[in-house]
Design an enzyme around this catalytic site. Structure first.
Site, PDB file in Angstrom:
ATOM      1  N   GLU A 165      -7.089  -7.985  13.428  1.00  0.00           N
ATOM      2  CA  GLU A 165      -7.585  -8.124  12.265  1.00  0.00           C
ATOM      3  C   GLU A 165      -7.423  -9.588  11.667  1.00  0.00           C
ATOM      4  O   GLU A 165      -6.376 -10.073  11.151  1.00  0.00           O
ATOM      5  CB  GLU A 165      -7.201  -7.161  11.153  1.00  0.00           C
ATOM      6  CG  GLU A 165      -7.479  -5.722  11.561  1.00  0.00           C
ATOM      7  CD  GLU A 165      -6.872  -4.800  10.653  1.00  0.00           C
ATOM      8  OE1 GLU A 165      -7.013  -3.626  10.830  1.00  0.00           O
ATOM      9  OE2 GLU A 165      -5.914  -5.104   9.849  1.00  0.00           O
ATOM     10  N   ARG A 174       0.857  -1.094   0.037  1.00  0.00           N
ATOM     11  CA  ARG A 174       0.039  -0.182   0.136  1.00  0.00           C
ATOM     12  C   ARG A 174       0.988   1.235   0.119  1.00  0.00           C
ATOM     13  O   ARG A 174       1.566   1.488   0.956  1.00  0.00           O
ATOM     14  CB  ARG A 174      -0.896   0.060   1.279  1.00  0.00           C
ATOM     15  CG  ARG A 174      -1.899   1.190   1.253  1.00  0.00           C
ATOM     16  CD  ARG A 174      -2.547   1.165   2.634  1.00  0.00           C
ATOM     17  NE  ARG A 174      -3.456  -0.195   2.795  1.00  0.00           N
ATOM     18  CZ  ARG A 174      -3.739  -0.748   3.897  1.00  0.00           C
ATOM     19  NH1 ARG A 174      -3.645  -0.178   4.890  1.00  0.00           N
ATOM     20  NH2 ARG A 174      -4.294  -1.977   3.753  1.00  0.00           N
ATOM     21  N   ASP A 182      -3.836  -8.678   2.960  1.00  0.00           N
ATOM     22  CA  ASP A 182      -4.776  -8.796   3.676  1.00  0.00           C
ATOM     23  C   ASP A 182      -5.889  -9.717   2.865  1.00  0.00           C
ATOM     24  O   ASP A 182      -5.794  -9.634   1.540  1.00  0.00           O
ATOM     25  CB  ASP A 182      -5.521  -7.326   3.552  1.00  0.00           C
ATOM     26  CG  ASP A 182      -5.163  -6.381   4.741  1.00  0.00           C
ATOM     27  OD1 ASP A 182      -4.445  -6.745   5.575  1.00  0.00           O
ATOM     28  OD2 ASP A 182      -5.241  -5.091   4.316  1.00  0.00           O
ATOM     29  N   HIS A 203       1.837  -2.391   5.677  1.00  0.00           N
ATOM     30  CA  HIS A 203       1.636  -2.583   4.289  1.00  0.00           C
ATOM     31  C   HIS A 203       2.539  -1.755   3.314  1.00  0.00           C
ATOM     32  O   HIS A 203       2.740  -1.992   2.439  1.00  0.00           O
ATOM     33  CB  HIS A 203       0.257  -2.182   3.968  1.00  0.00           C
ATOM     34  CG  HIS A 203      -0.966  -3.162   4.197  1.00  0.00           C
ATOM     35  ND1 HIS A 203      -1.448  -4.274   3.347  1.00  0.00           N
ATOM     36  CD2 HIS A 203      -1.744  -3.323   5.276  1.00  0.00           C
ATOM     37  CE1 HIS A 203      -2.282  -5.081   3.828  1.00  0.00           C
ATOM     38  NE2 HIS A 203      -2.468  -4.500   5.075  1.00  0.00           N
ATOM     39  N   HIS A 258      -5.279 -10.041   8.175  1.00  0.00           N
ATOM     40  CA  HIS A 258      -3.917  -9.384   7.963  1.00  0.00           C
ATOM     41  C   HIS A 258      -2.738 -10.303   8.451  1.00  0.00           C
ATOM     42  O   HIS A 258      -2.769 -10.530   9.468  1.00  0.00           O
ATOM     43  CB  HIS A 258      -3.953  -8.273   8.969  1.00  0.00           C
ATOM     44  CG  HIS A 258      -3.010  -7.151   8.847  1.00  0.00           C
ATOM     45  ND1 HIS A 258      -2.832  -5.836   8.152  1.00  0.00           N
ATOM     46  CD2 HIS A 258      -1.542  -7.319   9.357  1.00  0.00           C
ATOM     47  CE1 HIS A 258      -1.693  -5.301   8.584  1.00  0.00           C
ATOM     48  NE2 HIS A 258      -0.812  -6.297   9.120  1.00  0.00           N
TER      49      HIS A 258
END
Length: 232
Positions: free
Chosen positions: A211, A98, A149, A142, A214
């Site tokens: 999460e 990301r 993810d 990320h 993740h």
């Protein structure tokens, strides 16, 4: 120059050491590779390249729906996929590397309290003003290129008609129910989360407990370097 504000979905690898922004301007310079170069038919559903995400629109830095990862991470994820296919299962990928500018976009969105369009789907039990700090903050794995993810799908005996396993929440659902070991999910949902966890752990991926979707490869190839290469 962008402001480096990143979504906190993984603890920093070295909390007491500085994380620097790479000068790389292309994926090749950053050693980021497309997972489809290794698994051409892997199932991708890159959320931040479209409108089905918690900001409700394409996010800065996502010019294409691709999963880029540092090469060792992509190779490890490819091994997970190949192992799962022996069980007539496979991965569905929602996000990988990301860009730093994307997380800055997340923070701008979080500051706009007038935009509540995705509340029902992503933070139904939280006030948007509470997302900054607990869910959106200055660090993200990320942007270091080692985190993905994802979820798991089960296919039929002919490896067709693959359906996602019930994990208890959608992707990017802000709340305690998304915690991997949350006691409020059903026994089936807990078993599905554990199945994904075991599959990823076999190849060195560690789950972020807040999460269930993740995962970060350990050790990270570049634990103190972030990237801002746009995904094209």
């Amino acid at each position: 120059m962008i402001t480096l504000v990143l979504m906190v979905i993984a603890m920093p690898a070295f909390a007491d050491e500085p994380v620097t922004l790479s000068s790389a301007s292309t994926a090749a310079e950053a050693n980021l590779v497309d997972i489809r170069a290794l698994v051409p038919d892997i199932h991708e559903d890159i959320k931040y390249a479209g409108h089905d995400n918690f900001v409700g629109r394409p996010v800065d830095g996502y010019a294409a729906p691709k999963c880029l990862l540092l090469k060792p991470v992509a190779e490890a994820l490819a091994r997970v996929e190949h192992d799962l296919r022996r069980e007539h299962a496979r991965l569905r990928i929602w996000d990988c590397y990301r860009p730093a500018r994307a997380v800055a976009d997340f923070v701008r969105w979080a500051h706009d309290l007038s935009d509540q369009t995705t509340k029902a789907a992503h933070y139904p039990n939280l006030d948007k003003s509470k997302l900054l700090g607990d869910y959106i903050a200055p660090v993200s794995g990320h942007s270091r290129g080692a985190t993905a993810d994802l979820t798991m799908e089960q296919c039929d005996a002919h490896d067709r008609h693959c359906k996602p396993l019930d994990m208890g929440t959608p992707f990017d659902w802000f709340g305690l129910r998304a915690n991997t070991d949350n006691p409020g999910v059903t026994a089936e949902q807990r078993a599905n989360r554990q199945r994904l966890l075991r599959a990823m752990a076999r190849e060195g991926f560690k789950n972020y407990p807040m999460e269930w979707w993740h995962y970060t490869l350990q050790p990270e190839p570049t634990p103190r370097t972030m990237y801002d290469v746009p995904i094209r």
